[in-house]
Design a protein around this motif. Structure first.
Motif, PDB file in Angstrom:
ATOM      1  N   VAL A 342     -42.716 -26.536  85.506  1.00  0.00           N
ATOM      2  CA  VAL A 342     -43.077 -27.674  86.356  1.00  0.00           C
ATOM      3  C   VAL A 342     -43.073 -27.357  87.845  1.00  0.00           C
ATOM      4  O   VAL A 342     -43.323 -28.254  88.650  1.00  0.00           O
ATOM      5  N   GLY A 343     -42.761 -26.118  88.244  1.00  0.00           N
ATOM      6  CA  GLY A 343     -42.824 -25.774  89.664  1.00  0.00           C
ATOM      7  C   GLY A 343     -41.464 -25.475  90.262  1.00  0.00           C
ATOM      8  O   GLY A 343     -40.425 -25.944  89.781  1.00  0.00           O
ATOM      9  N   SER A 344     -41.475 -24.694  91.345  1.00  0.00           N
ATOM     10  CA  SER A 344     -40.232 -24.233  91.966  1.00  0.00           C
ATOM     11  C   SER A 344     -39.449 -25.366  92.616  1.00  0.00           C
ATOM     12  O   SER A 344     -38.212 -25.347  92.641  1.00  0.00           O
ATOM     13  N   GLU A 345     -40.144 -26.368  93.152  1.00  0.00           N
ATOM     14  CA  GLU A 345     -39.439 -27.463  93.820  1.00  0.00           C
ATOM     15  C   GLU A 345     -38.551 -28.228  92.842  1.00  0.00           C
ATOM     16  O   GLU A 345     -37.375 -28.499  93.116  1.00  0.00           O
ATOM     17  N   THR A 346     -39.099 -28.576  91.691  1.00  0.00           N
ATOM     18  CA  THR A 346     -38.307 -29.272  90.669  1.00  0.00           C
ATOM     19  C   THR A 346     -37.222 -28.373  90.109  1.00  0.00           C
ATOM     20  O   THR A 346     -36.109 -28.828  89.805  1.00  0.00           O
ATOM     21  N   ALA A 347     -37.514 -27.077  89.983  1.00  0.00           N
ATOM     22  CA  ALA A 347     -36.543 -26.139  89.419  1.00  0.00           C
ATOM     23  C   ALA A 347     -35.301 -26.032  90.295  1.00  0.00           C
ATOM     24  O   ALA A 347     -34.168 -25.981  89.787  1.00  0.00           O
ATOM     25  N   GLU A 348     -35.487 -26.001  91.622  1.00  0.00           N
ATOM     26  CA  GLU A 348     -34.334 -25.896  92.525  1.00  0.00           C
ATOM     27  C   GLU A 348     -33.458 -27.136  92.434  1.00  0.00           C
ATOM     28  O   GLU A 348     -32.236 -27.053  92.501  1.00  0.00           O
ATOM     29  N   ALA A 349     -34.100 -28.299  92.287  1.00  0.00           N
ATOM     30  CA  ALA A 349     -33.346 -29.546  92.260  1.00  0.00           C
ATOM     31  C   ALA A 349     -32.723 -29.823  90.897  1.00  0.00           C
ATOM     32  O   ALA A 349     -31.701 -30.505  90.806  1.00  0.00           O
ATOM     33  N   ALA A 350     -33.338 -29.292  89.833  1.00  0.00           N
ATOM     34  CA  ALA A 350     -32.929 -29.685  88.485  1.00  0.00           C
ATOM     35  C   ALA A 350     -32.346 -28.552  87.646  1.00  0.00           C
ATOM     36  O   ALA A 350     -31.968 -28.784  86.499  1.00  0.00           O
ATOM     37  N   GLY A 351     -32.277 -27.323  88.188  1.00  0.00           N
ATOM     38  CA  GLY A 351     -31.764 -26.211  87.394  1.00  0.00           C
ATOM     39  C   GLY A 351     -30.343 -26.430  86.916  1.00  0.00           C
ATOM     40  O   GLY A 351     -30.010 -26.192  85.746  1.00  0.00           O
ATOM     41  N   HIS A 352     -29.464 -26.907  87.817  1.00  0.00           N
ATOM     42  CA  HIS A 352     -28.072 -27.170  87.436  1.00  0.00           C
ATOM     43  C   HIS A 352     -27.988 -28.281  86.401  1.00  0.00           C
ATOM     44  O   HIS A 352     -27.192 -28.199  85.451  1.00  0.00           O
ATOM     45  N   LEU A 353     -28.815 -29.323  86.581  1.00  0.00           N
ATOM     46  CA  LEU A 353     -28.806 -30.436  85.626  1.00  0.00           C
ATOM     47  C   LEU A 353     -29.183 -29.964  84.237  1.00  0.00           C
ATOM     48  O   LEU A 353     -28.552 -30.358  83.243  1.00  0.00           O
ATOM     49  N   LEU A 354     -30.206 -29.123  84.137  1.00  0.00           N
ATOM     50  CA  LEU A 354     -30.616 -28.617  82.827  1.00  0.00           C
ATOM     51  C   LEU A 354     -29.492 -27.826  82.173  1.00  0.00           C
ATOM     52  O   LEU A 354     -29.246 -27.956  80.971  1.00  0.00           O
ATOM     53  N   GLN A 355     -28.779 -27.001  82.959  1.00  0.00           N
ATOM     54  CA  GLN A 355     -27.682 -26.227  82.380  1.00  0.00           C
ATOM     55  C   GLN A 355     -26.589 -27.142  81.834  1.00  0.00           C
ATOM     56  O   GLN A 355     -26.054 -26.918  80.746  1.00  0.00           O
ATOM     57  N   VAL A 356     -26.259 -28.201  82.578  1.00  0.00           N
ATOM     58  CA  VAL A 356     -25.226 -29.147  82.129  1.00  0.00           C
ATOM     59  C   VAL A 356     -25.651 -29.833  80.830  1.00  0.00           C
ATOM     60  O   VAL A 356     -24.861 -29.957  79.886  1.00  0.00           O
ATOM     61  N   LEU A 357     -26.913 -30.268  80.757  1.00  0.00           N
ATOM     62  CA  LEU A 357     -27.396 -30.932  79.548  1.00  0.00           C
ATOM     63  C   LEU A 357     -27.417 -29.985  78.349  1.00  0.00           C
ATOM     64  O   LEU A 357     -27.071 -30.380  77.227  1.00  0.00           O
ATOM     65  N   ILE A 358     -27.806 -28.732  78.602  1.00  0.00           N
ATOM     66  CA  ILE A 358     -27.837 -27.758  77.509  1.00  0.00           C
ATOM     67  C   ILE A 358     -26.430 -27.480  76.992  1.00  0.00           C
ATOM     68  O   ILE A 358     -26.199 -27.393  75.771  1.00  0.00           O
ATOM     69  N   LEU A 359     -25.464 -27.358  77.891  1.00  0.00           N
ATOM     70  CA  LEU A 359     -24.080 -27.137  77.465  1.00  0.00           C
ATOM     71  C   LEU A 359     -23.574 -28.321  76.643  1.00  0.00           C
ATOM     72  O   LEU A 359     -22.865 -28.145  75.649  1.00  0.00           O
ATOM     73  N   GLY A 360     -23.950 -29.531  77.055  1.00  0.00           N
ATOM     74  CA  GLY A 360     -23.569 -30.706  76.264  1.00  0.00           C
ATOM     75  C   GLY A 360     -24.162 -30.657  74.866  1.00  0.00           C
ATOM     76  O   GLY A 360     -23.491 -30.983  73.881  1.00  0.00           O
ATOM     77  N   GLY A 361     -25.440 -30.230  74.763  1.00  0.00           N
ATOM     78  CA  GLY A 361     -26.062 -30.095  73.458  1.00  0.00           C
ATOM     79  C   GLY A 361     -25.424 -29.017  72.620  1.00  0.00           C
ATOM     80  O   GLY A 361     -25.232 -29.172  71.410  1.00  0.00           O
ATOM     81  N   LEU A 362     -25.081 -27.901  73.254  1.00  0.00           N
ATOM     82  CA  LEU A 362     -24.464 -26.778  72.529  1.00  0.00           C
ATOM     83  C   LEU A 362     -23.119 -27.198  71.925  1.00  0.00           C
ATOM     84  O   LEU A 362     -22.850 -26.954  70.743  1.00  0.00           O
ATOM     85  N   ILE A 363     -22.293 -27.836  72.741  1.00  0.00           N
ATOM     86  CA  ILE A 363     -20.982 -28.276  72.246  1.00  0.00           C
ATOM     87  C   ILE A 363     -21.152 -29.413  71.237  1.00  0.00           C
ATOM     88  O   ILE A 363     -20.396 -29.527  70.261  1.00  0.00           O
TER      89      ILE A 363
END
Length: 523
Positions: A342-363
């Protein structure tokens, strides 16, 4: 109790692995549909309208309770009856479930159209959105949600019969119409209503596909069996606790969207929707692989406790390890993935959020086997209590974290509640199902794979991966970390006696299945 014959075991192993393969094929189709549409939709209607669409869909989410609960009740009742050879009774249950779905979904959709716009205006934190007329968006969404409930019940009929080949066929059709109809409507009408029209249209056509693949079941003639009232009572008895459990889970999973909508612009909700779409795509993979256990556990209800426990341990390890192998690489590569998608601008703002959501899914993967086992054994009250506790914690943590830290804390409340539920689930399994469930067995089957996958995700996330500038390199990196995490899962299992036993069982099952399926034909 007499042990099942080896032929029955071989047939069950082959059926379980085959069902998992078809279910994963269905997931691949769903994954393609989910990931293919988002970049184009965001580009055509913008993050603001995409965020508003996410809020509309979040408000409609409780209505999916109809199809979800009826579907789970249908899976349990049809698989139990089919396991006893009562096929006509199983078909009769399915027919009753469809009639109940028609009535309940119609009532829910009418309520949604009447109250949805008011709820939306109460949630949004934006002057333009607050003055917008949301009646039409909710009317469009209600049509799609109504059709979706029938899809869920029709899917349950195939799952209850363990016909996952039909599930894969219908999922392929659903993916095709999701991509084509959603993109077609959004391109032609690049507005909130255009996107929702594509969303609703794809759900209607998906329901038509499910009706097509299950038509031979619905046309099957059989004796009436029990009275309609008896079948209805059976479905409602299962659904009363399951419905409360699912409702609590829905509000818990949607709470971040509700709080963000009230505190942040719709564009921030749009960023959350993008990250959540990736997390859901990965998490659905584990659900698809695991949900074949629901009818399988139901058919094992007459087996000895020791046999069910052995299968529970192996299933728990496979589920936890597979979840870590699938999701950890996504968390590690979240920034380059979002940049390319979706582009670098969204990635900078949302990269941490995606990691948090993925960790929640993993656990959260650790909960899946417990849920299906408890539900198949009819222990719905226990599942409901755990789900209620999880939902309450999610609501409290999400409100506190986002209000105190701002939108950057989105997903943190869900993660914190998931971690607590992880420990609570292990305690419940020990006290209410398997008193012999030792700490070493907990580590080998569930804790070890989950912790190792989470630690690897946090450690490798610190790497920037600036060399990943195209999809080929991203795929290569994903395969690389897929193998690294997989090897870590195996090494962790080999560190304990129970883990080595589980690996031995899995290896033996796969070898026997291959021998029976392929070499048996040659013989």
């Amino acid at each position: 109790m007499s042990k099942p014959q080896s032929g029955d075991r071989g047939e069950a192993r082959s059926s379980l692995l085959g069902n998992s393969s078809w279910n994963l094929a269905a997931f691949v189709f769903t994954l393609i549909a989910n990931l293919a549409t988002v970049p184009f939709v965001v580009r055509w209607i913008g993050l603001h309208d995409f965020g508003n669409a996410g809020i509309v869909i979040a408000v409609t989410a409780p209505l999916t309770l109809v199809g979800t609960v009826l579907g789970q009740a249908t899976v349990r009742e049809t698989s139990t009856r089919a396991g006893r050879g009562e096929y006509s009774a199983a078909f009769h249950v399915a027919a009753v479930a469809l009639k109940v779905c028609l009535i309940a979904a119609a009532i829910g959709c009418i309520a949604l159209v009447l109250t949805g716009p008011w709820i939306m205006r109460s949630l949004v934190n934006n002057d333009a959105s607050g003055s917008q007329n949301f009646t039409v968006p909710f009317l469009i969404a209600a049509v799609g949600i109504f059709a979706q409930q029938f899809s869920l019940v029709l899917q349950a009929i195939s799952v209850g019969r363990q016909n996952f080949k039909n599930v894969a066929k219908a999922s392929a059709w659903s993916s095709f119409v999701t991509v084509s109809v959603t993109l077609g409507f959004t391109w032609f009408i690049p507005t909130l209503n255009g996107y929702l029209s594509g969303f609703a249209g794809s759900l209607v056509l998906s329901a038509a596909g499910w009706l097509l693949v299950t038509r031979h079941i619905l046309r099957r003639d059989g004796h009436a069996g029990s009275k309609v009232g008896d079948e209805l009572n059976t479905l409602l008895h299962f659904g009363k606790w399951q419905g409360l459990s699912q409702l609590a889970g829905i509000f818990g999973n949607q709470m971040d969207r509700y709080v963000l909508a009230s505190l942040a612009p719709a564009a921030v909700v749009g960023q959350y929707n993008i990250c959540n779409r990736v997390q859901e795509a990965g998490y659905i993979a584990t659900i698809r692989a695991c949900e074949v256990l629901f009818p399988r556990f139901g058919s094992m209800s007459a087996r000895s406790e020791s046999e069910r426990f052995d299968f529970f341990l192996s299933s728990s390890w496979v589920n936890a390890a597979f979840g870590a192998i699938m999701l950890s690489p996504i968390a590690i590569l979240s920034r380059p993935l979002l940049t390319l998608w979706v582009g670098s601008e969204t990635a900078e703002a949302a990269g941490h959020l995606l990691q948090v959501l993925i960790l929640g899914g993993l656990i959260g993967c650790s909960y899946n086997v417990f849920f299906y086992y408890a539900a198949s054994m009819g222990k719905n009250a226990i599942v409901t209590m755990v789900s209620l506790a999880y939902s309450i914690m999610t609501v409290i943590f999400s409100i506190v974290f986002i209000r105190y830290f701002g939108p950057i804390a989105a997903g943190s409340g869900l993660l914190a509640a998931t971690i607590i539920r992880f420990g609570l689930t292990l305690v419940v399994i020990r006290r209410r199902f398997f008193a012999t469930f030792t700490g070493e067995q907990m580590f080998a089957s569930t804790v070890g794979p989950t912790v190792v996958g989470s630690v690897l995700s946090l450690v490798f996330y610190q790497v920037r991966f600036q060399w990943i500038d195209n999809w080929f390199l991203l795929g290569f990196a994903y395969i690389l970390f897929f193998g690294i995490v997989g090897m870590a899962m195996v090494l962790t299992a080999m560190s304990s006696k129970t883990g080595r036993i589980i690996l031995s069982r899995i290896y033996g099952s796969i070898r026997s299945t291959i021998a029976d399926r392929y070499f048996g034909r040659l013989a």
